[in-house]
Design a protein around this motif. Structure first.
Motif, PDB file in Angstrom:
ATOM      1  N   TYR A  84       0.833  -1.204   0.000  1.00 38.42           N
ATOM      2  CA  TYR A  84       0.000   0.000   0.000  1.00 38.42           C
ATOM      3  C   TYR A  84       0.869   1.256   0.000  1.00 38.42           C
ATOM      4  O   TYR A  84       0.642   2.198  -0.766  1.00 38.42           O
ATOM      5  N   LEU A  85       1.889   1.274   0.853  1.00 34.52           N
ATOM      6  CA  LEU A  85       2.779   2.436   0.908  1.00 34.52           C
ATOM      7  C   LEU A  85       3.581   2.568  -0.383  1.00 34.52           C
ATOM      8  O   LEU A  85       3.872   3.678  -0.835  1.00 34.52           O
ATOM      9  N   GLY A  86       3.934   1.426  -0.995  1.00 38.91           N
ATOM     10  CA  GLY A  86       4.608   1.485  -2.285  1.00 38.91           C
ATOM     11  C   GLY A  86       3.718   2.092  -3.351  1.00 38.91           C
ATOM     12  O   GLY A  86       4.175   2.862  -4.208  1.00 38.91           O
ATOM     13  N   GLY A  87       2.416   1.760  -3.306  1.00 45.07           N
ATOM     14  CA  GLY A  87       1.478   2.370  -4.232  1.00 45.07           C
ATOM     15  C   GLY A  87       1.346   3.863  -4.008  1.00 45.07           C
ATOM     16  O   GLY A  87       1.231   4.643  -4.959  1.00 45.07           O
ATOM     17  N   HIS A  88       1.359   4.286  -2.738  1.00 47.36           N
ATOM     18  CA  HIS A  88       1.317   5.717  -2.429  1.00 47.36           C
ATOM     19  C   HIS A  88       2.544   6.420  -3.011  1.00 47.36           C
ATOM     20  O   HIS A  88       2.438   7.512  -3.573  1.00 47.36           O
ATOM     21  N   LEU A  89       3.695   5.777  -2.868  1.00 47.44           N
ATOM     22  CA  LEU A  89       4.928   6.340  -3.442  1.00 47.44           C
ATOM     23  C   LEU A  89       4.830   6.491  -4.950  1.00 47.44           C
ATOM     24  O   LEU A  89       5.181   7.529  -5.516  1.00 47.44           O
ATOM     25  N   ALA A  90       4.331   5.453  -5.613  1.00 47.72           N
ATOM     26  CA  ALA A  90       4.320   5.447  -7.069  1.00 47.72           C
ATOM     27  C   ALA A  90       3.243   6.342  -7.648  1.00 47.72           C
ATOM     28  O   ALA A  90       3.499   7.081  -8.608  1.00 47.72           O
ATOM     29  N   TYR A  91       2.030   6.295  -7.071  1.00 47.89           N
ATOM     30  CA  TYR A  91       0.897   6.968  -7.699  1.00 47.89           C
ATOM     31  C   TYR A  91       0.566   8.319  -7.088  1.00 47.89           C
ATOM     32  O   TYR A  91       0.111   9.218  -7.796  1.00 47.89           O
ATOM     33  N   ARG A  92       0.737   8.487  -5.788  1.00 51.79           N
ATOM     34  CA  ARG A  92       0.460   9.780  -5.175  1.00 51.79           C
ATOM     35  C   ARG A  92       1.697  10.688  -5.225  1.00 51.79           C
ATOM     36  O   ARG A  92       1.590  11.874  -5.505  1.00 51.79           O
ATOM     37  N   GLN A  93       2.879  10.112  -4.940  1.00 46.96           N
ATOM     38  CA  GLN A  93       4.095  10.922  -4.907  1.00 46.96           C
ATOM     39  C   GLN A  93       4.915  10.816  -6.192  1.00 46.96           C
ATOM     40  O   GLN A  93       5.924  11.488  -6.327  1.00 46.96           O
ATOM     41  N   ALA A  94       4.498   9.976  -7.120  1.00 52.51           N
ATOM     42  CA  ALA A  94       5.123   9.858  -8.446  1.00 52.51           C
ATOM     43  C   ALA A  94       6.603   9.492  -8.385  1.00 52.51           C
ATOM     44  O   ALA A  94       7.397   9.961  -9.189  1.00 52.51           O
ATOM     45  N   ALA A  95       6.982   8.641  -7.440  1.00 53.80           N
ATOM     46  CA  ALA A  95       8.351   8.128  -7.396  1.00 53.80           C
ATOM     47  C   ALA A  95       8.509   7.071  -8.489  1.00 53.80           C
ATOM     48  O   ALA A  95       7.727   6.128  -8.560  1.00 53.80           O
ATOM     49  N   GLY A  96       9.491   7.226  -9.337  1.00 54.04           N
ATOM     50  CA  GLY A  96       9.708   6.291 -10.428  1.00 54.04           C
ATOM     51  C   GLY A  96       8.989   6.654 -11.705  1.00 54.04           C
ATOM     52  O   GLY A  96       9.229   6.047 -12.749  1.00 54.04           O
ATOM     53  N   ALA A  97       8.088   7.639 -11.640  1.00 54.72           N
ATOM     54  CA  ALA A  97       7.370   8.067 -12.849  1.00 54.72           C
ATOM     55  C   ALA A  97       8.260   8.971 -13.697  1.00 54.72           C
ATOM     56  O   ALA A  97       9.252   9.521 -13.221  1.00 54.72           O
ATOM     57  N   ASN A  98       7.886   9.141 -14.962  1.00 55.13           N
ATOM     58  CA  ASN A  98       8.613  10.016 -15.877  1.00 55.13           C
ATOM     59  C   ASN A  98       8.142  11.450 -15.655  1.00 55.13           C
ATOM     60  O   ASN A  98       6.991  11.781 -15.945  1.00 55.13           O
ATOM     61  N   HIS A  99       9.023  12.310 -15.162  1.00 53.02           N
ATOM     62  CA  HIS A  99       8.673  13.700 -14.880  1.00 53.02           C
ATOM     63  C   HIS A  99       9.039  14.650 -16.018  1.00 53.02           C
ATOM     64  O   HIS A  99       8.835  15.855 -15.887  1.00 53.02           O
ATOM     65  N   ALA A 100       9.571  14.138 -17.095  1.00 53.33           N
ATOM     66  CA  ALA A 100       9.900  15.011 -18.226  1.00 53.33           C
ATOM     67  C   ALA A 100       8.620  15.453 -18.911  1.00 53.33           C
ATOM     68  O   ALA A 100       7.618  14.740 -18.932  1.00 53.33           O
ATOM     69  N   GLU A 101       8.672  16.631 -19.473  1.00 48.81           N
ATOM     70  CA  GLU A 101       7.504  17.137 -20.181  1.00 48.81           C
ATOM     71  C   GLU A 101       7.155  16.213 -21.346  1.00 48.81           C
ATOM     72  O   GLU A 101       8.024  15.785 -22.099  1.00 48.81           O
ATOM     73  N   SER A 102       5.870  15.932 -21.500  1.00 48.41           N
ATOM     74  CA  SER A 102       5.425  15.110 -22.618  1.00 48.41           C
ATOM     75  C   SER A 102       5.120  16.023 -23.797  1.00 48.41           C
ATOM     76  O   SER A 102       4.038  16.593 -23.900  1.00 48.41           O
ATOM     77  N   VAL A 103       6.100  16.177 -24.655  1.00 44.06           N
ATOM     78  CA  VAL A 103       5.975  17.167 -25.721  1.00 44.06           C
ATOM     79  C   VAL A 103       5.026  16.732 -26.817  1.00 44.06           C
ATOM     80  O   VAL A 103       4.588  17.544 -27.625  1.00 44.06           O
ATOM     81  N   THR A 104       4.680  15.457 -26.864  1.00 45.37           N
ATOM     82  CA  THR A 104       3.849  14.978 -27.966  1.00 45.37           C
ATOM     83  C   THR A 104       2.457  15.597 -27.968  1.00 45.37           C
ATOM     84  O   THR A 104       1.850  15.749 -29.021  1.00 45.37           O
TER      85      THR A 104
END
Length: 303
Positions: free
Chosen positions: A170-190
């Motif tokens: 559950y805490l890992g999900g909070h990290l990934a989806y609420r805090q965006a750890a591991g997500a791509n933070h670069a602007e999506s230029v497309t």
């Protein structure tokens, strides 16, 4: 009777939703000292290089930790199913061993990623790690009891381990989806920049050899002029959105790169690909050309 119902309703109103618990963890600074010491020790122990890039997931372009945790969680859930159905104890032990074995590289990848997160993410990740280590210890104890012939107590420990692993998940999900750890933070230029050429600035306004930032619509761009050549990338680092234009210019294997000033992610200037983590996603890259009147034009590079 009515008074009892009202009392119960008031008590339910005061129950803390799970998301609020995770939010309180990320706002609490009580764990900051051990977090700071541990994160520094991990970064020192696993310095920049191939091992660190592998643990981050740079070779595959995706974080390594999540699929490894899925392996262990899947095996441990299968153990619970086998225990509940009174299946062959040997099958339960085999699946349990696979889950324990998969947890070791998952922990190594996870703590490597964790050491390069920002403090609020590290607070949640610290409790996430404690829950997962508790689960691992309970499952190891369960295996020991099963091997000693005490299957009943071994099953009880395994169910307790599944509860701890559920909390960690559950805490890992909070990290990934609420805090965006591991997500791509670069602007999506497309979808933020239409295809085609766009005027950016006059080339003569750009300093030679020093990166600067320029804005194109909704996007901040990293712009570097060296002589007559101009390199343009999305400015926000794909790891945690650090400003690349404030980073260092280095050479990796004879290729010019920029190092993010926040966590050290290194990107090749030639195409925005990752040279070193913790970032795993490349920086969006822009093609450039100069009009006859000296205006620099850019367009998103097609994959």
């Amino acid at each position: 009777m009515k008074e009892t119902v009202k009392t119960k309703r008031r008590s339910f109103r005061h129950l803390v939703p799970p998301v609020d618990v995770a939010g309180r963890i990320e706002r609490s600074d009580r764990m900051d000292r051990p977090i700071r010491v541990l994160a520094k020790a991990v970064r020192k122990r696993i310095g920049p290089g191939r091992l660190r890039d592998l643990l981050h997931g740079v070779p595959t372009g995706k974080p390594l930790h999540p699929p490894l945790t899925d392996l262990s969680l899947g095996c441990w859930l299968a153990t619970a199913v086998l225990d509940l159905t009174d299946a062959d104890p040997r099958a339960a032990r085999a699946v349990l061993v696979a889950g324990i074995g998969g947890a070791i590289p998952a922990a190594a990848a996870g703590i490597t990623d964790w050491s390069s997160l920002h403090r609020e993410q590290q607070r949640v990740g610290f409790v996430h790690a404690i829950a997962n280590l508790t689960a691992l210890g309970l499952y190891a104890g369960s295996l020991a009891l099963r091997l000693a012939g005490n299957d009943r107590r071994g099953r009880l420990l395994a169910f307790a381990g599944l509860g701890a692993a559920g909390l960690g998940g559950y805490l890992g999900g909070h990290l990934a989806y609420r805090q965006a750890a591991g997500a791509n933070h670069a602007e999506s230029v497309t979808h933020l920049v239409p295809l085609g050429w766009h005027d950016l600035c006059e080339v003569r306004s750009l300093p030679d050899g020093r990166p600067v930032t320029r804005r194109l619509g909704y996007i901040d761009l990293f712009v570097l002029r060296v002589g007559d050549g101009v390199t343009v990338l999305a400015d926000r680092c794909s790891h945690l959105a650090g400003p690349l234009h404030q980073g260092r210019l280095v050479s990796e294997g004879g290729t010019a790169c920029v190092v993010c000033p926040w966590h050290g992610s290194t990107f090749r200037l030639s195409d925005g690909t990752v040279a070193h983590g913790p970032a795993t996603a490349p920086q969006p890259y822009f093609e450039t050309r100069v009009r006859r009147d000296g205006v620099l034009q850019v367009r998103p590079a097609l994959a």
